[in-house]
Design a protein around this motif. Structure first.
Motif: not given
Length: 84
Positions: A1-27
């Motif tokens: 297992m690898e663990k990384k902290i990656l910058p995410v540009m373009g998130m403006a609100c809680a819905a944005c961060s939830a969307n990014v989290e959901r998309k990554l968790k689905m992979m």
């Protein structure tokens, strides 16, 4: 297992961060994800044999955000990480 902290540009609100989290968790191969809206980052734990940062970038960029996976871009954007 690898663990990384990656910058995410373009998130403006809680819905944005939830969307990014959901998309990554689905992979496939992603074990855990924690997205920080104030920090504009995603901490991702993943199986590098199944999924790569390039795969994650394709999904997140396709959702309208910018996932930074290379060190050169990260250094160049560092002063601007808190801009929306």
């Amino acid at each position: 297992m690898e663990k990384k902290i990656l910058p995410v540009m373009g998130m403006a609100c809680a819905a944005c961060s939830a969307n990014v989290e959901r998309k990554l968790k689905m992979m496939d191969g992603v074990k855990s994800v924690a997205v920080s809206l104030p920090g504009r980052t995603a901490m991702v734990e993943y199986d590098e044999r199944v999924v790569t940062p390039k795969d994650m970038k394709r999904i997140i960029d396709g959702a309208g955000y910018l996932l930074i996976i290379d060190d050169e871009t990260r250094r160049r954007l560092q002063p601007h990480c808190f801009l929306i």
